[in-house]
Scaffold this motif. Structure first.
Motif, PDB file in Angstrom:
ATOM      1  N   LYS A 104       0.768  -1.201   0.085  1.00  0.00           N
ATOM      2  CA  LYS A 104       0.095   0.165   0.219  1.00  0.00           C
ATOM      3  C   LYS A 104       0.950   1.285  -0.085  1.00  0.00           C
ATOM      4  O   LYS A 104       1.787   1.429   0.974  1.00  0.00           O
ATOM      5  CB  LYS A 104      -0.939   0.110   1.299  1.00  0.00           C
ATOM      6  N   THR A 105       0.759   2.092  -1.056  1.00  0.00           N
ATOM      7  CA  THR A 105       1.450   3.262  -1.104  1.00  0.00           C
ATOM      8  C   THR A 105       0.941   4.465  -0.413  1.00  0.00           C
ATOM      9  O   THR A 105      -0.440   4.832  -0.308  1.00  0.00           O
ATOM     10  CB  THR A 105       1.926   3.578  -2.253  1.00  0.00           C
ATOM     11  N   PRO A 106       1.779   5.236   0.380  1.00  0.00           N
ATOM     12  CA  PRO A 106       1.174   6.498   0.956  1.00  0.00           C
ATOM     13  C   PRO A 106       0.785   7.275  -0.295  1.00  0.00           C
ATOM     14  O   PRO A 106       0.962   7.568  -1.165  1.00  0.00           O
ATOM     15  CB  PRO A 106       2.487   7.265   1.658  1.00  0.00           C
ATOM     16  N   LYS A 107      -0.238   8.293   0.431  1.00  0.00           N
ATOM     17  CA  LYS A 107      -1.025   9.314  -0.427  1.00  0.00           C
ATOM     18  C   LYS A 107       0.180  10.151  -1.265  1.00  0.00           C
ATOM     19  O   LYS A 107      -0.044  10.562  -2.359  1.00  0.00           O
ATOM     20  CB  LYS A 107      -1.778  10.201   0.382  1.00  0.00           C
ATOM     21  N   ARG A 108       1.091  10.547  -0.519  1.00  0.00           N
ATOM     22  CA  ARG A 108       2.163  11.654  -1.234  1.00  0.00           C
ATOM     23  C   ARG A 108       2.773  11.017  -2.544  1.00  0.00           C
ATOM     24  O   ARG A 108       2.843  11.528  -3.411  1.00  0.00           O
ATOM     25  CB  ARG A 108       2.881  12.148  -0.338  1.00  0.00           C
TER      26      ARG A 108
END
Lengths: 411, 172
Positions: A104-108
């Motif tokens: 899961k990648t961070p929003k930034r």
């Protein structure tokens, strides 16, 4: 009546002289074929009776190569598919890996990816549309916009050090954070580019010569386009508002407001207009994404990758000084980590259509089978239908307006 | 009502009974298989049915499983229903000795080159294809390079003398 006439289906009035058709090899490596495509055209005068396409001159067996490579090493292969917008291929490939690995990648990271992908889309459309101009005899637009593609490449260069085949994505994010200079250049681009795009549009979109060259050239109906598997601007020009960014959002595209421009006739002119309008939409998305990126403060503003030490390479300074980091670095580079079993199909909206990655893993270190759904490969088979009955000069402009990229066509 | 995987599965089973098998959803995409003789019937049903309307062929390719005796080659169709925005995957298996699969070109124009590519790399013989010849490789080739019996060179092999290839050797 000879065989030639019967073969070419030309109905001649009684008593007229016998007509002969000409076979013309257009390409490979003809300047008008934008790469290495061969078109064997059968011409009656200047009118095309039939066309046969031959591809594969730069086939490099990417799918086979991918079967021996750990996930990271495939990035360099994807770069060389559609080299006009290689970051999209990069991101698409890493999104596929992330889906398979459950990262899961961070929003930034998502927003930064969106910025890069839209920049790549602009640079791709820029080249495609200006080449349509060149093929209709207007070289000015091409020269004029080239410096703005340069500016986009400079932004890439600030981020990852390279320009064309960028290799900038990593599983979980980017190799390094965007530098302040990269943001400065992005700001410069956002500030200056709209005026340039406006002028570029003015140069072409109401230009009498350009309109007469492109309107009605190579039209395709929505139904035929769907049957031919068209996607991206070529499908939207025919009037179908299918866009992967809307239908199957990835990388936080659902957070942005943008329109999907559609045409109606599906001819070269509509394809040109759809691409132009898409560039405006891409600018809109970049501006929104840039605002969102700037809203991150403090430690959040430093995040540029997900926290997945199994797949994300440790920092170089750690590799030199810490044993653990060195081990992980080695394991990742040498592909010592088994990937989970499964099969994934992941589509992204490439600059010229739906780019899909079909990845089957049997639990080993490398993909068991990797297939790229390459939009160019699917467009090009419609070329005969698009050019049949048209003039030779139309054939050139139809080809450039389909946005065919040899690297992607041949894989 | 939006189309669900459960409903698609139900419709398929209603129509084809126990001929359609192997329903699963790896990474969220409905996948199933049917005997290769039925591939066109299934595709036609998925295409024509007023509810299902899978009218967009996204992708078509093959996979080689050399250990799967009698089912060595899998032809995989990725279908897309654009109205309801649902994707699914459909597989047919064929033995490698007689890899005849009916061609989907009559249904989807896009299948033309994709089938040629699949033939080129795996040797799947698409019956009824208008122009089944190699597309990316040279015509003279007499083997199918993506099959697993043609592996790439192992990068860790040690029996090869690198000096014969202009690399490696002693630096002293």
């Amino acid at each position: 009546m000879s065989d030639v006439i019967q073969h070419s289906n030309i109905r001649l009035p009684e008593g007229s002289i016998e007509k002969q058709t000409t076979t013309l090899n257009l390409g490979p490596t003809h300047p008008a074929t934008h790469g290495v495509f061969q078109n064997i055209l059968e011409l009656d005068g200047e009118r095309i009776i039939s066309a046969e396409q031959t591809v594969g001159y730069i086939h490099r067996a990417f799918e086979k190569l991918a079967e021996r490579r750990p996930l990271y090493q495939i990035t360099t292969l994807t770069d060389r598919l559609n080299y006009c917008s290689s970051p999209i291929n990069n991101m698409g490939w890493h999104l596929t890996c992330e889906k398979l690995l459950g990262v899961k990648t961070p929003k930034r990271v998502d927003y930064l990816r969106v910025i890069i992908m839209e920049l790549a889309r602009i640079s791709d459309h820029l080249i495609c549309n200006s080449i349509v101009g060149v093929d209709s005899g207007a070289y000015t637009g091409f020269l004029y916009v080239m410096q703005y593609r340069e500016l986009i490449y400079e932004i890439y260069e600030e981020i990852c050090g390279s320009r064309l085949t960028t290799n900038m994505g990593r599983i979980g994010g980017f190799e390094r954070n965007f530098t302040p200079l990269a943001f400065e250049k992005l700001e410069k681009f956002l500030k200056e580019y709209p005026a340039v795009l406006k002028e570029f549009e003015n140069l072409f979109s109401r230009n009498r010569i350009f309109m007469e060259r492109t309107m009605g050239a190579g039209p395709i109906s929505a139904e035929r386009a769907l049957n031919y598997g068209f996607t991206g601007p070529n499908l939207r020009a025919a009037g179908v508002d299918y866009d992967v960014r809307i239908h199957t959002p990835y990388s936080s595209y659902e957070d942005f407001e943008f329109d999907v421009p559609v045409g109606s006739t599906g001819d070269c002119y509509d394809r040109f207009l759809v691409r132009n309008q898409e560039m405006w939409q891409s600018l809109r998305i970049i501006e929104q994404a840039y605002q969102k990126v700037q809203a991150f403060k403090g430690a959040d503003a430093e995040i540029f990758h997900a926290d997945v030490p199994e797949y994300y390479l440790p920092e170089k300074k750690d590799v030199y000084t810490k044993m653990e980091a060195l081990i992980w670095h080695f394991k990742i580079i040498m592909g010592e980590i088994d990937i989970p079993k499964g099969e994934v199909y992941f589509p992204v909206e490439g600059a010229n259509g739906e780019l899909g990655f079909y990845l089957i893993s049997d639990g080993g270190r490398t993909p068991y089978r990797l297939h790229f759904r390459r939009p160019c490969f699917i467009y090009y088979q419609a070329y005969e239908e698009l050019t049949k009955g048209a003039m030779l000069s139309d054939a050139i402009i139809v080809m450039s307006s389909l946005n065919l990229i040899a690297g992607e066509l041949d894989a | 009502m939006a189309l669900t995987y459960e409903h698609i599965k139900q419709r398929l089973v209603e129509k084809f009974g126990d001929q359609v098998t192997g329903f699963e959803e790896p990474y969220g995409m409905l996948t199933f298989e049917a005997p290769k003789e039925l591939n066109l019937k299934v595709l036609q049903f998925l295409y024509d049915d007023a509810e299902l309307q899978f009218r967009f062929l996204t992708d078509l390719q093959a996979v080689h499983y050399p250990d799967n005796t009698g089912r060595e080659l899998a032809v995989v169709y990725h279908l897309h229903n654009l109205a309801d925005n649902i994707r699914m995957r459909f597989k047919v298996y064929t033995e490698i000795g007689k890899p005849d699969v009916y061609s989907a070109t009559a249904l989807y124009a896009s299948a033309n080159w994709m089938e040629r590519e699949t033939y080129d790399f795996f040797g799947v013989n698409f019956v009824g294809h208008p122009n089944l010849k190699r597309v990316l490789n040279v015509d003279e080739m007499d083997y199918f390079p993506m099959r697993k019996e043609f592996p790439l060179e192992d990068q860790t092999r040690i029996d090869k003398d690198d000096e014969m290839f202009g690399r490696g050797g002693s630096i002293i």
